[in-house]
Design a protein around this motif. Structure first.
Motif, PDB file in Angstrom:
ATOM      1  N   THR A   1       0.837  -1.209   0.000  1.00  0.00           N
ATOM      2  CA  THR A   1       0.000   0.000   0.000  1.00  0.00           C
ATOM      3  C   THR A   1       0.868   1.255   0.000  1.00  0.00           C
TER       4      THR A   1
ATOM      5  N   GLY B   1       2.195   1.900  -3.432  1.00  0.00           N
ATOM      6  CA  GLY B   1       1.163   2.525  -4.257  1.00  0.00           C
ATOM      7  C   GLY B   1       0.981   3.991  -3.932  1.00  0.00           C
ATOM      8  N   ARG B   2       1.007   4.296  -2.621  1.00  0.00           N
ATOM      9  CA  ARG B   2       0.833   5.692  -2.207  1.00  0.00           C
ATOM     10  C   ARG B   2       1.989   6.557  -2.696  1.00  0.00           C
TER      11      ARG B   2
ATOM     12  N   ALA C   1       1.711   7.207  -6.384  1.00  0.00           N
ATOM     13  CA  ALA C   1       0.688   8.227  -6.622  1.00  0.00           C
ATOM     14  C   ALA C   1       1.238   9.614  -6.327  1.00  0.00           C
TER      15      ALA C   1
ATOM     16  N   GLN D   1      -2.897  -3.680  -4.314  1.00  0.00           N
ATOM     17  CA  GLN D   1      -2.699  -2.510  -3.458  1.00  0.00           C
ATOM     18  C   GLN D   1      -2.000  -1.381  -4.203  1.00  0.00           C
TER      19      GLN D   1
ATOM     20  N   PHE E   1      -4.166   2.614  -6.723  1.00  0.00           N
ATOM     21  CA  PHE E   1      -3.852   4.046  -6.685  1.00  0.00           C
ATOM     22  C   PHE E   1      -3.755   4.671  -8.076  1.00  0.00           C
TER      23      PHE E   1
ATOM     24  N   ASP F   1      -4.411   6.219 -11.807  1.00  0.00           N
ATOM     25  CA  ASP F   1      -5.427   7.040 -12.479  1.00  0.00           C
ATOM     26  C   ASP F   1      -6.011   6.307 -13.677  1.00  0.00           C
TER      27      ASP F   1
ATOM     28  N   ALA G   1      -7.724   4.155  -1.549  1.00  0.00           N
ATOM     29  CA  ALA G   1      -6.718   4.803  -2.389  1.00  0.00           C
ATOM     30  C   ALA G   1      -7.160   6.180  -2.860  1.00  0.00           C
ATOM     31  N   SER G   2      -8.455   6.384  -2.971  1.00  0.00           N
ATOM     32  CA  SER G   2      -8.959   7.672  -3.465  1.00  0.00           C
ATOM     33  C   SER G   2      -8.990   8.740  -2.386  1.00  0.00           C
TER      34      SER G   2
END
Length: 579
Positions: free
Chosen positions: A495, A498-499, A502, A518, A522, A524, A577-578
């Motif tokens: 996670t 992914g963060r 992003a 995970q 994230f 788009d 994630a959003s």
């Protein structure tokens, strides 16, 4: 940024088109479906090494076509300039199309803007646009020069670096001039003697600009003095009374005067109005007559004058055979020779002055180099600490990154770049006196090693990600590609990866091939590569998934099932994630 990628005949991909998002794009799919071929295609698009084994079985060639939106302003000018220099053209929307072709026989070709170009040109154009971080791809940050450039960008070292380069150029020019005057003294002395002898000959003769052309006319006139005199005298006689006694034949002047008297005596206005015109004609005839008289008075029939002119002409031609085609060229040679003599001066005074100037410039270069080094060292500590902090979130909490800035000692092969700094002989290259290298300690007790030796493939991608996140504000590469950046991790670490991807996508276009839901949550834009029953990937097998289809793909990645719990878990990932 990359606005479109078309892949044909590469690995399992028969034909596929991807239009990545401006921010974060994830590419997923079953193992062996061909998603890694997307990274391979991007590597080829960036000028990477072509492997004929990657050409699809049965295909004549593999083709990768990429469409790039060039950044506006100064950042895009070098790219557009390189396209124009290669003869390529920019599309109406301002984008540039690059094509890389690899034949089944192993031939590799590149096209930019519709024009065939060497692979080096394709690399030059895409290098500031694309960086591929993968286990088997060329990773830009592994090159020491790239690591130094990144550190300089992070440190904001542009101004001190340019000052150092400017001073170094002046210093090296002065040193080269001094070495040339010192070590080639004999050759320079011989050249100086040749130039001085030539100048002495030219100064003795003293040619004037255009003199050779004037001499041709003078000689021609003197050689034909009698004929010229007869012609001038005949013309003068026809225009006015002969100056010779006993001749009073009518001439133009007399006839004009008689015509004016006749018209004036008629008393008829229609005739007398011509008097003005006849008066102007008479004045013109008198003026020509005066000029002819002066010419005849100055006509020199002295044979000595002809001999002098011929001698002068011969001397000029002799100089011309050695120094130039005509008088103007001879004078130009003399000007060049005087300037060269100034450069050839090897007198003790000149040598001493050059030595003093070289020492002064060396001092300034040393100062500039030390300023640059200090700036790099301060920034290196901050960069290493920040990248290490990032690794804690990427399942590499025990690893440490250090950016080492060390002085480059001078070798025996580079005396021209030798600079003594605080008593140490250093190599003063175009980028300073420093060697910059990113070092990794994989865990406590492990040796500190350069990145390419200290990290496995998956770890290397995560180190690159950590550095990219830290350098996001300084890295000018627009599109960053990561392959297997999440290898060997899961859960909370996945996670966090992914963060961070992003976060990186806020300043760069990020494309990631991943097998972790995970991470993909994230993104788009989410593309799925789905091989057919025969293992091929056709144009309809690479698609962007959204809404329910995206939730279903995330559920598959989580557990390979489409149960309600898997679907709910996937939906929760997207929601988290959003936020």
């Amino acid at each position: 940024m990359l606005s479109e990628l078309r892949i044909t005949g590469l690995g399992v991909i028969l034909d596929a088109v991807i239009e990545p998002a401006a921010g974060f794009t994830a590419v997923t799919g079953e193992t062996g479906a061909g998603k890694t071929m997307v990274v391979t295609a991007l590597g080829l698009a960036g000028g990477g090494r072509a492997d004929v084994a990657r050409v699809r079985t049965g295909a004549e060639r593999a083709v990768v076509e990429s469409r790039w939106e060039v950044p506006p302003g100064p950042a895009g000018e070098p790219i557009l300039g390189a396209v124009a220099a290669a003869g390529g053209s920019v599309d109406d929307d301002g984008s540039v199309i690059c094509v890389r072709t690899v034949s089944a026989e192993g031939r590799s070709r590149a096209h930019v803007g519709g024009r065939s170009v060497p692979l080096s040109v394709l690399t030059e154009i895409t290098e500031p646009l694309l960086a591929v971080h993968g286990q088997s791809e060329a990773i830009s940050l592994l090159r020491p020069a790239a690591q130094r450039d990144v550190l300089d960008a992070f440190a904001g070292a542009g101004v001190p670096l340019e000052r150092y380069r400017s001073l170094r150029t002046q210093w090296q020019s002065c040193v080269a001039d001094l070495a040339d005057r010192t070590h080639r003294a004999r050759e320079r002395a011989e050249r100086e003697q040749v130039l001085r002898m030539g100048l002495a000959e030219i100064d003795t003769l003293g040619p004037r600009p255009g003199e050779d052309v004037a001499l041709v006319a003078t000689v021609r006139r003197l050689e034909n003095t009698d004929a010229v005199r007869s012609a001038a005298q005949g013309a003068l006689s026809a225009l006015s009374f002969s100056m010779e006694a006993g001749q009073d034949a009518p001439n133009v002047s007399a006839l004009l005067a008689e015509a004016r008297r006749d018209l004036a005596g008629s008393g008829d206005p229609d005739l007398t109005r011509w008097d003005t015109t006849l008066a102007e004609a008479a004045a013109a005839v008198n003026e020509v007559g005066s000029e002819l008289s002066a010419y005849l008075d100055g006509l020199d029939a002295d044979p000595a004058a002809l001999e002098t002119a011929l001698t002068r002409q011969s001397a000029l031609r002799a100089l011309g055979r050695r120094f130039g085609a005509d008088a103007d060229a001879i004078l130009a040679w003399a000007d060049d020779a005087r300037r060269e003599l100034e450069r050839l001066d090897s007198s003790e005074g000149t040598i001493a002055a050059l030595r003093a100037e070289a020492e002064r410039l060396a001092g300034e270069v040393t100062t500039a180099a030390k300023v640059l080094s200090r700036k790099r060292m301060v920034a290196a500590k901050k960069l290493g600490a920040a990248a290490t902090a990032e690794l804690e979130h990427l399942a590499m909490g025990r690893a440490r990154i250090r950016v080492a800035v060390t002085a480059r000692e001078a070798g025996s092969a580079d005396p021209a770049d030798l600079l003594v700094v605080d008593g140490t002989r250093l190599h003063a290259g175009p980028d300073g006196i420093d060697h910059v290298e990113v070092l990794l300690t994989a865990h406590q007790g492990a040796p500190e090693l350069p990145l390419q030796r200290g990290a496995s493939g998956g770890e290397l991608s995560r180190v690159m990600l950590a550095l990219e996140v830290v350098l996001a504000g300084a890295d000018t590469v627009g599109t960053l590609v990561f392959d297997e950046v999440d290898a060997g991790v899961g859960g909370r670490a996945a996670t966090e990866i992914g963060r961070r991807l992003a976060a990186l996508a806020a300043t760069h276009q990020v494309i990631v091939v991943t097998h972790l839901a995970q991470v993909a949550a994230f993104a788009d834009a989410h593309f799925v590569v789905d091989a057919g029953d025969d293992g091929s990937v056709g144009s309809s097998s690479v698609s962007r998934v959204q809404d329910d289809r995206r939730v279903a793909e995330l559920a598959r990645m989580l557990g390979g099932t489409d149960t309600d719990s898997a679907i709910a878990h996937a939906a929760d990932l997207l929601t988290a994630a959003s936020h």
